[in-house]
Design an enzyme around this catalytic site. Structure first.
Site, PDB file in Angstrom:
ATOM      1  CE  LYS A   1      -2.335  -0.612   3.858  1.00 29.43           C
ATOM      2  NZ  LYS A   1      -1.925  -1.939   4.326  1.00 29.43           N
TER       3      LYS A   1
ATOM      4  NE  ARG B   1      -4.146  -1.188   9.982  1.00 28.61           N
ATOM      5  CZ  ARG B   1      -3.071  -0.624   9.398  1.00 28.61           C
ATOM      6  NH1 ARG B   1      -3.090   0.609   9.005  1.00 28.61           N
ATOM      7  NH2 ARG B   1      -1.998  -1.354   9.202  1.00 28.61           N
TER       8      ARG B   1
ATOM      9  NE  ARG C   1       7.062  -3.581   5.287  1.00 28.44           N
ATOM     10  CZ  ARG C   1       5.828  -3.121   5.478  1.00 28.44           C
ATOM     11  NH1 ARG C   1       5.038  -2.870   4.453  1.00 28.44           N
ATOM     12  NH2 ARG C   1       5.391  -2.909   6.689  1.00 28.44           N
TER      13      ARG C   1
ATOM     14  NE  ARG D   1       6.598  -0.613   9.893  1.00 30.47           N
ATOM     15  CZ  ARG D   1       5.423  -0.539   9.271  1.00 30.47           C
ATOM     16  NH1 ARG D   1       5.353   0.038   8.082  1.00 30.47           N
ATOM     17  NH2 ARG D   1       4.334  -1.027   9.817  1.00 30.47           N
TER      18      ARG D   1
ATOM     19  NE  ARG E   1       2.094  -4.788  11.031  1.00 27.26           N
ATOM     20  CZ  ARG E   1       2.985  -4.410  10.111  1.00 27.26           C
ATOM     21  NH1 ARG E   1       4.200  -4.910  10.119  1.00 27.26           N
ATOM     22  NH2 ARG E   1       2.649  -3.540   9.203  1.00 27.26           N
TER      23      ARG E   1
HETATM   24  P1  AMP Z   1       0.964   0.500   8.941  1.00 30.47           P
HETATM   25  O1  AMP Z   1       2.212   1.272   8.703  1.00 30.47           O
HETATM   26  O2  AMP Z   1      -0.201   1.054   8.185  1.00 30.47           O
HETATM   27  O3  AMP Z   1       1.148  -0.984   8.713  1.00 30.47           O
HETATM   28  O4  AMP Z   1       0.586   0.684  10.488  1.00 30.47           O
HETATM   29  C1  AMP Z   1       1.467   0.251  11.514  1.00 30.47           C
HETATM   30  C2  AMP Z   1       0.702   0.061  12.814  1.00 30.47           C
HETATM   31  O5  AMP Z   1       0.113   1.299  13.211  1.00 30.47           O
HETATM   32  C3  AMP Z   1      -0.450  -0.924  12.737  1.00 30.47           C
HETATM   33  O6  AMP Z   1      -0.027  -2.261  12.902  1.00 30.47           O
HETATM   34  C4  AMP Z   1      -1.329  -0.432  13.894  1.00 30.47           C
HETATM   35  O7  AMP Z   1      -0.812  -0.816  15.149  1.00 30.47           O
HETATM   36  C5  AMP Z   1      -1.163   1.081  13.803  1.00 30.47           C
HETATM   37  N1  AMP Z   1      -2.203   1.674  12.911  1.00 30.47           N
HETATM   38  C6  AMP Z   1      -2.010   2.279  11.700  1.00 30.47           C
HETATM   39  N2  AMP Z   1      -3.181   2.694  11.180  1.00 30.47           N
HETATM   40  C7  AMP Z   1      -4.142   2.342  12.073  1.00 30.47           C
HETATM   41  C8  AMP Z   1      -5.563   2.463  12.105  1.00 30.47           C
HETATM   42  N3  AMP Z   1      -6.249   3.037  11.097  1.00 30.47           N
HETATM   43  N4  AMP Z   1      -6.215   1.976  13.191  1.00 30.47           N
HETATM   44  C9  AMP Z   1      -5.557   1.424  14.219  1.00 30.47           C
HETATM   45  N5  AMP Z   1      -4.239   1.241  14.245  1.00 30.47           N
HETATM   46  C10 AMP Z   1      -3.514   1.698  13.187  1.00 30.47           C
END
Ligand code: AMP
Length: 213
Positions: free
Chosen positions: A13, A88, A127, A160, A171
């Site tokens: 994404k 989400r 990654r 990360r 996740r």
């Molecule tokens: P991402 O970089 O989008 O994979 O987000 C990393 C982490 O941030 C996720 O695993 C969640 O813990 C948190 N996170 C990001 N976006 C959201 C969201 N819309 N709702 C809840 N937690 C989020």
């Protein structure tokens, strides 16, 4: 254009979103990036969010909804934006609908980037990102020119914390339990498109451009 970009962790994404935002001249609004920035600067919100992020879970709805409410009203978002990683949960999607209604606007596309589970763990654990300039790569699919070094600025690349295998699996489980049900929320809307996220970056990008046309 106001876009929502959904998909499981590791679907690509962020990378694809960056290209679309450049092409459309709209900001990429990534709740993950905003939360990581808050963790880095150790704000109260960042310290709270970190606990959930490190465990592979979701940050509470009210925190991310608050982030989005403020962010989409900033001047650079008035001509549109791409929401990357938000909503989400169904509660977040409902809050977004209510917010857009309040602001008198709506979404132009909701895109789901679909990748089979079997591909995702390898994508996540390989990654690497540059802590200095944000450049990203993948040790198998798009390796850096020099091992463990950023192609753009030479800094040492990092993984990360939540891309470790154990957290990546959590996740993915979180995605299936809480985010996959969102597909049903959006599927019947004419603005919804599901795009296959497998193949080369260019192939996926082409499909995405078609879905946005
Ligand atoms: P991402 O970089 O989008 O994979 O987000 C990393 C982490 O941030 C996720 O695993 C969640 O813990 C948190 N996170 C990001 N976006 C959201 C969201 N819309 N709702 C809840 N937690 C989020």
């Amino acid at each position: 254009m106001r876009l929502v970009f959904m998909g499981p962790p590791g679907a690509g994404k962020g990378t694809q979103a960056r290209q679309i935002c450049e092409a459309q001249s709209i900001p990429q609004v990534s709740t993950g990036d905003i939360l990581r920035a808050a963790v880095k600067t150790k704000t109260a919100m960042g310290l709270e969010a970190k606990r959930y992020m490190d465990a592979g879970g979701l940050v509470p709805d009210e925190v991310v909804i608050g982030i989005i409410r403020d962010r989409v009203q900033e001047p650079d978002a008035q001509g549109g934006y791409l929401l990357d990683g938000f909503p989400r949960t169904v509660a977040q999607a409902e809050a977004l609908d209510a917010l857009l209604k309040e602001l008198g606007s709506g979404l132009d596309r909701v895109i789901d980037l679909a990748v089979p589970d079997a591909d995702l763990i390898g994508r996540l654990t390989g990654r690497r990102t540059c802590p200095a300039c944000g450049w990203g790569c993948h040790v198998l699919f798009a390796p850096p020119k020099t091992k463990d070094k950023c192609d753009q600025c030479g800094a040492a690349l990092i993984q990360r914390a939540d891309d470790s295998e154990a957290t990546a699996k959590k996740r993915l489980a979180t995605y299936h339990a809480q985010t996959a049900p969102l597909l049903d929320y959006y599927k019947s809307r004419p603005i919804f498109r599901s795009v296959k996220g497998v193949g080369s970056m260019d192939e996926v990008n082409k499909r995405l451009r078609e879905a946005l046309a």
